[in-house]
Structures are given as structure tokens and as C-alpha cells.
Design a protein around this motif. Structure first.
Motif, short mmCIF file in Angstrom:
data_model
loop_
_atom_site.label_atom_id
_atom_site.label_comp_id
_atom_site.label_asym_id
_atom_site.label_seq_id
_atom_site.Cartn_x
_atom_site.Cartn_y
_atom_site.Cartn_z
N VAL A 6 -5.70 -12.97 2.41
CA VAL A 6 -5.08 -11.73 1.96
C VAL A 6 -6.04 -10.58 2.24
O VAL A 6 -7.22 -10.62 1.86
CB VAL A 6 -4.75 -11.80 0.45
CG1 VAL A 6 -4.15 -10.49 -0.04
CG2 VAL A 6 -3.80 -12.97 0.17
N ASP A 7 -5.55 -9.56 2.94
CA ASP A 7 -6.40 -8.41 3.26
C ASP A 7 -6.42 -7.41 2.10
O ASP A 7 -5.84 -7.66 1.04
CB ASP A 7 -5.96 -7.75 4.58
CG ASP A 7 -4.61 -7.03 4.49
OD1 ASP A 7 -4.05 -6.91 3.37
OD2 ASP A 7 -4.12 -6.57 5.54
N THR A 8 -7.10 -6.29 2.30
CA THR A 8 -7.25 -5.30 1.23
C THR A 8 -5.92 -4.65 0.84
O THR A 8 -5.80 -4.08 -0.24
CB THR A 8 -8.25 -4.20 1.65
OG1 THR A 8 -7.81 -3.64 2.90
CG2 THR A 8 -9.64 -4.77 1.80
N ASP A 9 -4.89 -4.74 1.71
CA ASP A 9 -3.57 -4.19 1.40
C ASP A 9 -2.68 -5.22 0.71
O ASP A 9 -1.52 -4.95 0.42
CB ASP A 9 -2.87 -3.71 2.68
CG ASP A 9 -3.60 -2.53 3.32
OD1 ASP A 9 -4.18 -1.72 2.56
OD2 ASP A 9 -3.59 -2.44 4.56
N GLY A 10 -3.23 -6.43 0.48
CA GLY A 10 -2.44 -7.48 -0.16
C GLY A 10 -1.52 -8.22 0.80
O GLY A 10 -0.61 -8.92 0.36
#
Length: 198
Positions: free
Chosen positions: A98-102
Motif C-alpha cells: 500500500v502506497d502513501t495514497d492508500g
């Protein structure tokens, strides 16, 4: 330990710093190796190889142990032989994080696998995906002597690692894995009370 003593095993007590949740297996193995080497040295014996078994991995048999020993005896260049199970459904190609944007993104950049244009959703498209299933490792003493030489994340295996082909192996960390292990054991002749000797 009580059961091991009843079965005639010789025990090695871990020092307190190696008996914590934070202790690494590799440090425990190195400690055990040094102790075994010391005990054998006192008897004038030399250690040929070590068989590492894991308390939370039940998918082992004497046949798999024999295979690992024979593999190493057949090729002195190998550092170790370890049980592997093929799990193409868990290919690194399918792994996400999961990246920082979800949102989900590839855990490993697709370029790692070659030309991304050649990749597809067929789970077998990249060939067999072997996982060291942590049931069994047969290692040479040199792997313990120079742990930093080995490949991450299991440095005790050394660099030249042969597979002991198995199936269904896994270290049991979750309750949902128990039925899978029971299935493997039954398929290999174990019953609720004993091993079938046939």
C-alpha cells in the motif's frame, strides 16, 4: 526439553539473550553449532553437516532429511540443501504493498522480472516459484563459520543452495494453516497416533 531428554537427546541450553522473541534464528544456529563443534572436538569427531529443523514446521520426513544429506554429499560445492515448495500463486509478481495514497502498487518493480510487456496474469507464466518452506535445512559447517557470506534473509543457508523438492511445506504461524499440515502428514503416512512404518 523434557520430551527430548526422555527420547535420549543431548540438549544445548540457549543463553538468555538467545531465548527472546527478538533473537534471530541465525544467531541461535551459530551458537548451537559452536557448542556441537566443541562437544565433538572433545571426542575427536568432526562435523560433516547440520540438519536444522524448526519447531513450527511439521512437514518433514526422514526421506526429506536423507535427500538433503545425499544432495550435499553428491556435490561438495553446495553450501546447503533446503526444502522448497512451489507456490506460483504467491509469485513475487503478484505481491503488492500500500502506497502513501492508500492504493496498491507492485511490491517489487515489474522491471525486476524483465520486460513488463511480457508479464501477464497467468500465475504460472514466470515459471516455478520456489519458496524455502522452512521445514528443513541441511547445511555445511562453513555456513555457520561465516554467516555473513550467506544470502539474505536466511544467511545460514550460504550462497549455493539446492532445493529439496517437497510440497505443502510451511512454518505454522496461524491457526488456518493447521488443516494444511494435517493433510500433508496424512498423505505421508502419519496418523493421529503414530507413523505408518510401511
Amino acid at each position: 526439553m523434557k520430551t527430548a531428554l526422555e527420547m535420549g537427546a543431548e540438549l544445548i541450553d540457549r543463553p538468555p539473550e538467545l531465548a527472546t522473541k527478538e533473537a534471530l534464528g541465525e544467531d541461535v544456529f551459530a551458537h548451537g553449532y559452536r557448542e556441537i563443534k566443541k562437544r565433538l572436538g572433545n571426542n575427536g569427531e568432526e562435523l560433516e553437516m547440520l540438519v536444522l529443523l524448526f519447531a513450527n514446521a511439521a512437514t518433514i520426513s526422514t526421506d526429506l532429511i536423507d535427500q538433503g544429506i545425499n544432495i550435499l554429499r553428491g556435490d561438495p560445492a553446495l553450501d546447503s540443501a533446503v526444502t522448497t515448495s512451489v507456490y506460483n500463486m504467491w509469485s513475487p509478481l503478484r505481491a503488492r504493498k500500500v502506497d502513501t495514497d492508500g492504493c496498491l502498487i507492485p511490491f517489487v518493480p515489474f522491471e525486476t522480472f524483465g520486460d513488463p510487456k511480457t508479464l501477464n496474469c497467468d500465475r504460472d507464466s514466470q515459471g516455478e516459484v520456489h519458496f524455502a518452506d522452512m521445514s528443513l535445512s541441511v547445511v555445511r559447517p562453513r555456513c555457520m563459520e561465516n554467516m555473513d557470506f550467506g544470502l539474505l534473509p536466511q544467511k545460514w543457508m550460504g550462497k549455493k543452495i539446492a532445493p529439496i523438492r517437497s510440497w505443502g511445506g510451511c512454518d505454522v504461524d496461524y491457526e488456518w494453516q493447521i488443516p494444511s499440515v494435517e493433510f500433508w502428514l496424512r498423505k505421508h503416512g502419519f496418523t493421529d497416533h503414530s507413523k505408518d512404518n510401511s
